[in-house]
Enzyme design. Structure first.
Site, mmCIF file in Angstrom:
data_model
loop_
_atom_site.group_PDB
_atom_site.id
_atom_site.type_symbol
_atom_site.label_atom_id
_atom_site.label_comp_id
_atom_site.label_asym_id
_atom_site.label_seq_id
_atom_site.Cartn_x
_atom_site.Cartn_y
_atom_site.Cartn_z
ATOM 1 N N ASP A 64 45.486 9.956 5.327
ATOM 2 C CA ASP A 64 46.830 9.865 4.794
ATOM 3 C C ASP A 64 47.201 11.283 4.332
ATOM 4 O O ASP A 64 46.373 12.196 4.335
ATOM 5 C CB ASP A 64 46.937 8.833 3.668
ATOM 6 C CG ASP A 64 48.392 8.348 3.529
ATOM 7 O OD1 ASP A 64 49.300 9.008 4.071
ATOM 8 O OD2 ASP A 64 48.625 7.318 2.882
HETATM 9 C C1 BGC Z 1 52.074 7.586 3.266
HETATM 10 C C2 BGC Z 1 51.765 7.114 4.670
HETATM 11 C C3 BGC Z 1 52.634 7.874 5.650
HETATM 12 C C4 BGC Z 1 52.416 9.353 5.465
HETATM 13 C C5 BGC Z 1 53.200 10.217 6.428
HETATM 14 C C6 BGC Z 1 52.045 9.096 3.134
HETATM 15 O O1 BGC Z 1 52.477 9.528 1.885
HETATM 16 O O2 BGC Z 1 51.154 6.995 2.381
HETATM 17 O O3 BGC Z 1 51.951 5.728 4.784
HETATM 18 O O4 BGC Z 1 52.347 7.467 6.957
HETATM 19 O O5 BGC Z 1 52.788 9.706 4.150
HETATM 20 O O6 BGC Z 1 54.540 10.216 6.155
#
Ligand code: BGC
Length: 741
Positions: free
Chosen positions: A286
């Site tokens: 993530d």
């Molecule tokens: C979120 C993810 C997301 C990623 C990219 C993160 O802060 O938890 O779910 O895919 O950002 O945008």
């Protein structure tokens, strides 16, 4: 973005042309390519950067041009948030034409509930219990995203959560793992289609692995402290379902499990995901979740964070730079085995092959297609259909709804009554406010030419304004009916938007009470990203629709339901509490040693009933359904047999309607404490007025299996109760036995 220096190896960028022969399999081609790659280029394939459009973490703007340079040096394997064929083409040309090996980039984006045509938020869609419509919504999202150059979405989020304080419940499919698993599969099918190499399909991601929905107190990015039993009983099955459906990637979660951050959790990744489940696709971090291990104090520095993440089996570093900066040196220092990097690179290259990017890196780039497909009329029509199927009728005293299209004076009141922006919800992709049909517009387009429709804001979302309030009261007084649109600020739902109180904001609560006092009948339309504890309204307002954030066609879909062109059929997939303090509250709670009763020393609150305001599976219709008694094919089976349970459902009302017929099972005695009931099947049927239909469910030991005392997944002989009905609380039940012989 971490403030470490990028270690760029000095190599000469002389493009080399790799010759493949046609008889080579994808694996052969991957090996040929891998053999040519330097350590730095390998680390580059595992490096993912964000473009600038939409970000969910901190980003240093001055780094953008530096990043383009890194792409040109072959030190980036995939990017997120670079959107539209023009920008995608520019970046892809850097990678393909200016790097030594010409390896194409993958373009990723959070396409959560639509790209430009915005569908209802995922939690709302789940309330439709309509797997075909949900799959179709994901299909259309993929068609639009791929037309804008995207190859990969970070969806579906398959996290189960029983805590509506957590803003991210809007992204999921609710509180139940069985339903969540079915919906996970539908979404994976929709995004990926049958053939990933087609220009209109994109890779899906099952996220966030794992147990992110358990963040303590529903506070986002908080720790998680649950047992392995809870992990398996509640959280893992939707991930497994997505995998069984062929999902091409997984994403780590921000949280730890058993003290170890998910991104480096060898139990979750090495043992379960890669080991037991055999997942050989890509596992992406993530946002900065590798680097964040330094912040949480599990890694001493970025180098150690890189080492731990790779070793556990994670492949791609989103936005923390630790792989690209440290992996080559870690190999030279003997701390990381290059073979392990090779494994991760293989998985990334294989995904690029499967997406068709090596055959044609520009395959997803076609400006004409982009122009024609984005916001295509048939996409909007599907969004309207999905939206009407997602609206839940919570209350309808004296059949106030549906409204007559010829009513003389209709007042639309409330801060969300004529609002475009919030209707797209959170994670709105490239959705634009200007594309949205508001509630007011939808109603105006629906009613007769002689109907006056007026609007008053009444209050802000969180601020009271006495002038606005008096105007709204005046309008309500001279109207025949008020449609009152209240709820949440879309930007206060979703990621990083946890609440300690899930009631209406005080300003809106005051508005609701003031309008109610006028005596004009009120239809409340909630617009929300999570279940809201609207106890006062549920007692006092005669008709209530849970309208969620419904996307581009919100107003039309709401008008379809308000005026009876669509008979509401949605049912809750998350329990609605009376009060925030009841959280976590969910239908499949385990039995307790002292169930609630009149006696003092029983399991109950002293200031509120235990029961929810509205239970899981609940939702009304403009018609009524009756259920015949349940017929069992037999009341006893052994481990190799099945039984069928049949009911006849009749539409006893006056109009066509749809019903979600639900099957629940309770294991009456188990080696561990078992839930009071668990959803094990459902069928959504449509019946004309007066029409009946038989609905049958087949039950085998697979449906009775659970994690027993020694954690083996199996059924235990004994007595069970089977329930069928129209919500988790409106059920009839019969007993049957599973015998050992
Ligand atoms: C979120 C993810 C997301 C990623 C990219 C993160 O802060 O938890 O779910 O895919 O950002 O945008």
């Amino acid at each position: 973005m971490r403030n470490t220096l990028i270690a760029i190896a000095a190599f000469i960028t002389i493009a080399i042309v790799i010759q493949f022969n046609n008889s080579q399999t994808i694996d052969d081609k991957v090996e040929t390519l891998l053999a040519e790659m330097t350590l730095e280029e390998k680390a580059g394939q595992l490096n993912q950067y964000s473009g600038y459009e939409i970000i969910t973490g901190d980003i240093d703007e001055s780094k953008i041009s530096q990043r383009n340079l890194l792409v040109k040096k072959g030190l980036v394997g995939s990017v997120l948030n670079v959107l539209g064929t023009k920008d995608v083409e520019k970046a892809q040309r850097y990678a393909v034409e200016e790097t030594r090996l010409g390896i194409p980039l993958i373009f990723a984006f959070d396409v959560i509930h639509g790209y430009r045509t915005i569908f209802p938020i995922p939690l709302a869609e789940s309330a439709s219990w309509d797997l075909e419509a949900i799959e179709n919504a994901a299909r259309i999202a993929a068609i639009e995203a791929s037309a804008a150059g995207q190859n990969w979405t970070f969806a579906p989020m398959v996290d189960i959560s029983q805590d509506p304080r957590w803003g991210r419940v809007m992204e999921g499919a609710g509180e139940d793992s069985y339903l969540g698993s079915q919906i996970a599969k539908a979404r994976v099918r929709g995004f990926q289609g049958d053939d990933l190499s087609q220009f209109n399909t994109i890779a899906a991601t099952a996220k966030h692995f794992a147990a992110y929905g358990e963040v303590i107190a529903g506070r986002d990015y908080n720790n998680v402290d649950i047992s392995r039993r809870k992990l398996w009983e509640t959280h893992l099955s939707p991930f497994k379902a997505a995998l069984d459906e062929g999902v091409r990637s997984f994403m780590n979660a921000f949280n730890e499990f058993e003290g170890v951050p998910s991104s480096a959790n060898t139990y979750l990744i090495t043992d379960v995901l890669r080991g037991q489940w055999g997942f050989d696709g890509v596992l992406v971090s993530d946002w900065d979740s590798f680097g964040a291990m330094v912040t949480s104090g599990v890694a001493a520095d970025d180098a150690e964070a890189a080492e731990m993440s790779l070793e556990a089996g994670s492949d791609i570093d989103m936005e923390s730079d630790v792989f690209v900066n440290f992996l080559p040196q870690l190999v030279r220092d003997g701390r990381v085995d290059e073979a392990q990097i090779d494994e991760a690179v293989r998985r990334v290259l294989r995904l690029k092959y499967d997406l068709g990017l090596f055959d044609n890196p520009y395959k997803y780039i076609d400006a004409e297609r982009e122009k024609n497909l984005i916001l295509a009329p048939e996409h909007r029509a599907a969004a309207r259909d999905m939206a009407s199927k997602s609206i839940i009728l919570l209350k309808n005293d004296n059949q106030l709804l549906p409204l007559d299209k010829t009513i003389k004076n209709i007042a639309v009141i409330g801060p969300l009554g004529d609002n475009q922006y919030h209707m797209n919800g959170f994670w709105r992709g490239k959705g634009q406010a200007e594309d949205v049909v508001t509630l007011l517009e939808g109603i105006k387009a629906k009613v007769s030419a002689n109907t006056n429709v007026s609007y008053a804001e009444g209050s802000g979302l969180e601020s009271l304004d006495s002038d606005k309030l008096s105007k709204a009261i005046e309008l309500a007084k001279k109207s025949d009916v008020v449609i009152l649109a209240v709820g949440e600020d879309a930007d206060k739902t979703g990621e990083s938007s946890s609440r300690t109180n899930i009631e209406l904001y005080p300003a809106q609560q005051q508005l609701v009470k003031a309008i109610h006092q006028t005596g004009t009948p009120v239809v409340m339309v909630l617009m929300n990203g999570r279940p809201l504890a609207i106890e006062w309204s549920a007692e006092n307002i005669p008709a209530v629709l849970n309208g969620w954030f419904l996307g581009s066609e919100a107003g039309n879909a709401l008008a379809d339901v308000l005026f009876g062109d669509y008979n509401p059929s949605a049912k809750l997939t998350m329990t609605v509490p009376r009060k925030t303090g009841q959280i976590p509250i969910y239908y499949n709670a385990k039995r307790v040693s002292r169930p609630m009763g009149d006696a003092r020393y029983t399991s109950k609150f002293i200031d509120s009933p235990n029961s929810p305001l509205y239970p899981f599976g609940y939702g009304l219709s403009y018609t009524e359904f009756s259920y015949s008694p349940i017929k069992l094919s037999t009341d006893s089976i052994n481990f190799t047999e099945t039984l069928s349970a049949t009911v006849t459902v009749t539409n006893t009302g006056k109009r066509l309607g749809e019903e979600v017929v639900q099957l629940y099972i309770q294991d009456l005695v188990g080696s561990v404490v078992r839930p009071v009931k668990e959803l094990k099947g459902f069928e959504k049927i449509a019946l004309e007025a007066g029409q009946s239909q038989e609905v049958s469910f087949t039950i085998s030991t697979d449906d009775l299996a659970f994690y027993t005392r020694d954690m083996s997944f199996k059924a235990e002989a004994g007595k069970f109760k089977l329930f069928i009905g129209s919500s988790s609380e409106d059920l009839q039940g019969v007993n049957f036995t599973l015998t050992a012989d």
